[in-house]
Design a protein around this motif. Structure first.
Motif, PDB file in Angstrom:
ATOM      1  N   LEU A 263       0.886  -6.972  -7.847  1.00 49.04           N
ATOM      2  CA  LEU A 263       1.586  -6.998  -6.569  1.00 49.04           C
ATOM      3  C   LEU A 263       3.007  -7.549  -6.668  1.00 49.04           C
ATOM      4  O   LEU A 263       3.735  -7.567  -5.673  1.00 49.04           O
ATOM      5  CB  LEU A 263       0.779  -7.827  -5.562  1.00 49.04           C
ATOM      6  CG  LEU A 263      -0.564  -7.220  -5.186  1.00 49.04           C
ATOM      7  CD1 LEU A 263      -1.435  -8.231  -4.453  1.00 49.04           C
ATOM      8  CD2 LEU A 263      -0.351  -5.963  -4.344  1.00 49.04           C
TER       9      LEU A 263
ATOM     10  N   LYS B  31      -3.967  -9.699 -10.005  1.00 45.57           N
ATOM     11  CA  LYS B  31      -3.413  -9.321  -8.703  1.00 45.57           C
ATOM     12  C   LYS B  31      -1.976  -9.785  -8.531  1.00 45.57           C
ATOM     13  O   LYS B  31      -1.159  -9.094  -7.909  1.00 45.57           O
ATOM     14  CB  LYS B  31      -4.297  -9.853  -7.577  1.00 45.57           C
ATOM     15  CG  LYS B  31      -5.698  -9.255  -7.577  1.00 45.57           C
ATOM     16  CD  LYS B  31      -6.514  -9.827  -6.437  1.00 45.57           C
ATOM     17  CE  LYS B  31      -7.995  -9.686  -6.676  1.00 45.57           C
ATOM     18  NZ  LYS B  31      -8.794 -10.248  -5.569  1.00 45.57           N
TER      19      LYS B  31
ATOM     20  N   ASP C 180      -4.060  -6.827   1.939  1.00 50.36           N
ATOM     21  CA  ASP C 180      -5.139  -5.838   1.958  1.00 50.36           C
ATOM     22  C   ASP C 180      -5.578  -5.487   0.532  1.00 50.36           C
ATOM     23  O   ASP C 180      -6.770  -5.482   0.230  1.00 50.36           O
ATOM     24  CB  ASP C 180      -4.681  -4.582   2.707  1.00 50.36           C
ATOM     25  CG  ASP C 180      -5.832  -3.619   2.979  1.00 50.36           C
ATOM     26  OD1 ASP C 180      -6.872  -4.051   3.513  1.00 50.36           O
ATOM     27  OD2 ASP C 180      -5.685  -2.427   2.648  1.00 50.36           O
ATOM     28  N   TYR C 181      -4.621  -5.235  -0.348  1.00 47.53           N
ATOM     29  CA  TYR C 181      -4.936  -4.899  -1.739  1.00 47.53           C
ATOM     30  C   TYR C 181      -5.723  -6.016  -2.418  1.00 47.53           C
ATOM     31  O   TYR C 181      -6.688  -5.753  -3.142  1.00 47.53           O
ATOM     32  CB  TYR C 181      -3.653  -4.604  -2.524  1.00 47.53           C
ATOM     33  CG  TYR C 181      -3.904  -4.300  -3.985  1.00 47.53           C
ATOM     34  CD1 TYR C 181      -4.285  -3.021  -4.386  1.00 47.53           C
ATOM     35  CD2 TYR C 181      -3.786  -5.291  -4.956  1.00 47.53           C
ATOM     36  CE1 TYR C 181      -4.531  -2.734  -5.725  1.00 47.53           C
ATOM     37  CE2 TYR C 181      -4.031  -5.015  -6.296  1.00 47.53           C
ATOM     38  CZ  TYR C 181      -4.406  -3.743  -6.677  1.00 47.53           C
ATOM     39  OH  TYR C 181      -4.663  -3.469  -7.994  1.00 47.53           O
TER      40      TYR C 181
ATOM     41  N   MET D  57      -9.287  -5.710  -1.975  1.00 47.70           N
ATOM     42  CA  MET D  57      -9.907  -4.447  -2.387  1.00 47.70           C
ATOM     43  C   MET D  57     -10.314  -4.426  -3.857  1.00 47.70           C
ATOM     44  O   MET D  57     -11.159  -3.614  -4.247  1.00 47.70           O
ATOM     45  CB  MET D  57      -8.950  -3.279  -2.121  1.00 47.70           C
ATOM     46  CG  MET D  57      -8.669  -3.051  -0.651  1.00 47.70           C
ATOM     47  SD  MET D  57      -7.274  -1.934  -0.312  1.00 47.70           S
ATOM     48  CE  MET D  57      -7.558  -0.577  -1.411  1.00 47.70           C
TER      49      MET D  57
END
Length: 191
Positions: A96, A92, A80-81, A84
Motif C-alpha cells: 500500500l 501490507k 479496505d485492502y 481483504m
C-alpha cells in the motif's frame, strides 16, 4: 413499524480502524477491524475483537500490544485492502506504500499516514466465541497537528474520518457537525 432483521452484527456505524502489530518474525502488519471502541475511562482503555484465525490475533497474543491507526477518507481504499488480505502472505505496508512507524511506548507499529493513532498495551483478553476481545490500556494518543482545532481537540471535519456500515458493507464519510456534546440535549426537554 419496525422490521425484524434477526440477530445480526448491525450496530451501525462501526469503526474502520487499522490494528497494528508485529508478527513472530518482527514484520509490521495491519489489519482492518470494525469491532472496536473505547471501553473504559479509568484506566483509559480501548477494545478490539478479532477472530483467532487472523494473523494479527497471534501477534497480539505474543507481543501483548497493538496500535489503532484511525484513517481519513484519503486512506479508505488502503483500509479496505488491509481487511481483504492476510499479513501472513502479504506485506501490507509495502503493497500500500504506507509507512510503518515503530511505537516508542508499545511493541507494535502504526500507520504514519493516518491522522490519529492510539497505542495500547494488552490489559485483558476475553474469549467471546468466534472472536477474542483484546482490551488495551491506552498508553498514548497521537494526532497530526493539522486535525486539531484551536483548543487542541480533534476536529472531525479536518480529520475527515469515515465509518463502516455492516450488512450494507459500505464505508461512509462522517458528515456535518450537528452540535456540541453535553449541550444540545438541553433543548430536548421543554421547560
Amino acid at each position: 413499524m419496525k422490521i425484524s432483521l434477526g440477530a445480526e452484527t448491525l450496530a451501525a456505524p462501526t469503526p474502520a480502524w487499522l490494528v497494528g502489530s508485529y508478527d513472530a518474525a518482527g514484520a509490521p502488519n495491519i489489519m482492518t477491524i470494525a469491532w472496536g471502541g473505547i471501553c473504559c475511562s479509568k484506566p483509559p482503555c480501548l477494545a478490539v475483537s478479532l477472530r483467532a484465525a487472523t494473523h494479527t490475533h497471534g501477534a497480539i497474543m505474543a507481543r501483548r500490544a497493538f496500535t489503532v491507526s484511525i484513517p481519513s477518507v484519503a486512506q479508505a481504499a488502503a483500509t479496505d485492502y488491509a481487511g481483504m488480505v492476510s499479513g501472513k502472505n502479504t506485506d501490507k505496508f509495502a503493497a500500500l506504500g504506507l509507512t510503518a512507524v515503530k511505537s516508542e511506548l508499545v511493541d507494535a507499529p502504526y500507520v504514519g499516514e493516518c491522522p490519529l493513532i492510539v497505542e495500547c498495551a494488552v490489559l485483558h483478553v476475553f474469549e467471546l466465541g468466534l472472536h477474542t476481545q483484546f482490551v488495551g490500556e491506552i498508553k498514548d494518543v497521537k494526532a497530526d497537528a493539522a486535525i486539531l482545532d484551536e483548543k487542541g481537540h480533534v476536529d472531525p471535519q479536518k480529520a475527515r474520518f469515515f465509518t463502516y456500515i455492516p450488512g450494507a458493507r459500505r464505508y461512509v464519510a462522517l458528515g456535518a457537525d450537528i452540535g456540541q456534546g453535553f449541550s444540545i440535549g438541553k433543548a430536548a426537554v421543554a421547560g
